[in-house]
Design a protein around this motif. Sequence first.
Motif, PDB file in Angstrom:
ATOM      1  N   PRO A 103       0.786  -1.247   0.000  1.00 35.57           N
ATOM      2  CA  PRO A 103       0.000   0.000   0.000  1.00 35.57           C
ATOM      3  C   PRO A 103       0.817   1.296   0.000  1.00 35.57           C
ATOM      4  O   PRO A 103       0.250   2.372   0.089  1.00 35.57           O
ATOM      5  CB  PRO A 103      -0.800  -0.117   1.301  1.00 35.57           C
ATOM      6  CG  PRO A 103       0.098  -0.888   2.213  1.00 35.57           C
ATOM      7  CD  PRO A 103       0.792  -1.891   1.321  1.00 35.57           C
ATOM      8  N   ASP A 106      -0.512   3.871  -2.428  1.00 36.63           N
ATOM      9  CA  ASP A 106      -1.965   4.012  -2.607  1.00 36.63           C
ATOM     10  C   ASP A 106      -2.333   5.492  -2.677  1.00 36.63           C
ATOM     11  O   ASP A 106      -3.252   5.880  -3.384  1.00 36.63           O
ATOM     12  CB  ASP A 106      -2.739   3.341  -1.477  1.00 36.63           C
ATOM     13  CG  ASP A 106      -2.766   1.824  -1.590  1.00 36.63           C
ATOM     14  OD1 ASP A 106      -2.170   1.267  -2.539  1.00 36.63           O
ATOM     15  OD2 ASP A 106      -3.379   1.191  -0.712  1.00 36.63           O
ATOM     16  N   HIS A 129       4.215   9.617   1.206  1.00 35.17           N
ATOM     17  CA  HIS A 129       3.415   8.421   0.966  1.00 35.17           C
ATOM     18  C   HIS A 129       3.184   7.651   2.266  1.00 35.17           C
ATOM     19  O   HIS A 129       3.603   8.084   3.341  1.00 35.17           O
ATOM     20  CB  HIS A 129       4.055   7.541  -0.109  1.00 35.17           C
ATOM     21  CG  HIS A 129       5.417   7.003   0.220  1.00 35.17           C
ATOM     22  ND1 HIS A 129       5.623   5.928   1.065  1.00 35.17           N
ATOM     23  CD2 HIS A 129       6.641   7.388  -0.204  1.00 35.17           C
ATOM     24  CE1 HIS A 129       6.914   5.673   1.148  1.00 35.17           C
ATOM     25  NE2 HIS A 129       7.556   6.559   0.395  1.00 35.17           N
ATOM     26  N   ILE A 130       2.534   6.510   2.170  1.00 32.56           N
ATOM     27  CA  ILE A 130       2.226   5.658   3.324  1.00 32.56           C
ATOM     28  C   ILE A 130       3.480   4.860   3.691  1.00 32.56           C
ATOM     29  O   ILE A 130       4.199   4.400   2.815  1.00 32.56           O
ATOM     30  CB  ILE A 130       1.043   4.721   2.982  1.00 32.56           C
ATOM     31  CG1 ILE A 130      -0.201   5.558   2.679  1.00 32.56           C
ATOM     32  CG2 ILE A 130       0.781   3.722   4.114  1.00 32.56           C
ATOM     33  CD1 ILE A 130      -1.314   4.788   1.997  1.00 32.56           C
ATOM     34  N   ARG A 145       1.917   6.947   8.726  1.00 32.35           N
ATOM     35  CA  ARG A 145       0.846   5.994   8.996  1.00 32.35           C
ATOM     36  C   ARG A 145      -0.346   6.391   8.120  1.00 32.35           C
ATOM     37  O   ARG A 145      -0.630   7.580   7.938  1.00 32.35           O
ATOM     38  CB  ARG A 145       0.491   6.080  10.483  1.00 32.35           C
ATOM     39  CG  ARG A 145      -0.236   4.887  11.023  1.00 32.35           C
ATOM     40  CD  ARG A 145      -0.352   4.981  12.513  1.00 32.35           C
ATOM     41  NE  ARG A 145      -1.557   5.743  12.852  1.00 32.35           N
ATOM     42  CZ  ARG A 145      -1.894   6.067  14.090  1.00 32.35           C
ATOM     43  NH1 ARG A 145      -1.134   5.733  15.107  1.00 32.35           N
ATOM     44  NH2 ARG A 145      -3.008   6.740  14.300  1.00 32.35           N
ATOM     45  N   ARG A 146      -1.045   5.409   7.594  1.00 24.72           N
ATOM     46  CA  ARG A 146      -2.112   5.663   6.618  1.00 24.72           C
ATOM     47  C   ARG A 146      -3.158   6.666   7.115  1.00 24.72           C
ATOM     48  O   ARG A 146      -3.509   7.611   6.411  1.00 24.72           O
ATOM     49  CB  ARG A 146      -2.783   4.346   6.240  1.00 24.72           C
ATOM     50  CG  ARG A 146      -3.837   4.487   5.171  1.00 24.72           C
ATOM     51  CD  ARG A 146      -4.521   3.137   4.894  1.00 24.72           C
ATOM     52  NE  ARG A 146      -5.175   3.154   3.622  1.00 24.72           N
ATOM     53  CZ  ARG A 146      -4.670   2.707   2.484  1.00 24.72           C
ATOM     54  NH1 ARG A 146      -3.476   2.169   2.469  1.00 24.72           N
ATOM     55  NH2 ARG A 146      -5.357   2.784   1.372  1.00 24.72           N
ATOM     56  N   ASP A 147      -3.679   6.483   8.331  1.00 26.89           N
ATOM     57  CA  ASP A 147      -4.721   7.393   8.815  1.00 26.89           C
ATOM     58  C   ASP A 147      -4.191   8.805   9.038  1.00 26.89           C
ATOM     59  O   ASP A 147      -4.892   9.782   8.793  1.00 26.89           O
ATOM     60  CB  ASP A 147      -5.415   6.835  10.060  1.00 26.89           C
ATOM     61  CG  ASP A 147      -4.478   6.638  11.240  1.00 26.89           C
ATOM     62  OD1 ASP A 147      -3.308   6.227  11.045  1.00 26.89           O
ATOM     63  OD2 ASP A 147      -4.912   6.877  12.382  1.00 26.89           O
ATOM     64  N   ARG A 150      -3.937  10.397   5.549  1.00 25.95           N
ATOM     65  CA  ARG A 150      -5.275  10.812   5.081  1.00 25.95           C
ATOM     66  C   ARG A 150      -5.702  12.109   5.746  1.00 25.95           C
ATOM     67  O   ARG A 150      -6.266  12.994   5.114  1.00 25.95           O
ATOM     68  CB  ARG A 150      -6.328   9.730   5.373  1.00 25.95           C
ATOM     69  CG  ARG A 150      -6.353   8.539   4.455  1.00 25.95           C
ATOM     70  CD  ARG A 150      -6.497   8.884   2.991  1.00 25.95           C
ATOM     71  NE  ARG A 150      -7.695   9.604   2.624  1.00 25.95           N
ATOM     72  CZ  ARG A 150      -8.661   9.129   1.869  1.00 25.95           C
ATOM     73  NH1 ARG A 150      -8.601   7.917   1.393  1.00 25.95           N
ATOM     74  NH2 ARG A 150      -9.693   9.875   1.563  1.00 25.95           N
TER      75      ARG A 150
END
Length: 171
Positions: A103, A106, A129-130, A145-147, A150
């Motif tokens: 990911p 992503d 990026h993630i 970190r993804r969250d 975002r």
Amino acid sequence: MNTRPQDLVLTPRGIRFLGRTFPCAIGRGGVSTSKREGDGATPAGVHRIMGLMARPDRVRVAGEAFPIGPRDLWSDASGEPDYNQHVRAPYGHSHERLRRADPLYDLVLVTDWNWPLAEAGMGSAIFLHIWRKPRHPTEGCIAFRRDHFRWIIDRLEPENRLIVPEALAGR
């Protein structure tokens, strides 16, 4: 260096943005004031955020994002005219795949490091990026970190900049 609250500022604790600090990963080569292709360093300086790329089969984003497809690549072929540019497969020179099994890409924010008029050997693909795992070093990018990523993306405005202070070089 004058920073503003809407700037993303790298600190020893992470990226400071809109009053919050987010842990992040930087390049395995640390922060550098003399970035070179392949050194694994995150370049010091003031970097504009030029755009967002996203995997539409994995994430939805509000606003405009360049959709990452199966043939999308990023050239890291230093001697080629399309060095540090988006290219498409088939591509016969050194490159990085944007559509990955993991990911990491992503969601990708593209910075203006050595872009759009790239100087050979100065480094390519400095993205946000993630991350692979917490604080796992990158090849020069900054990863989250993804969250957290975002949260940052959802609040970005055209005037936002990435600030990587020279004072962090060599640490």
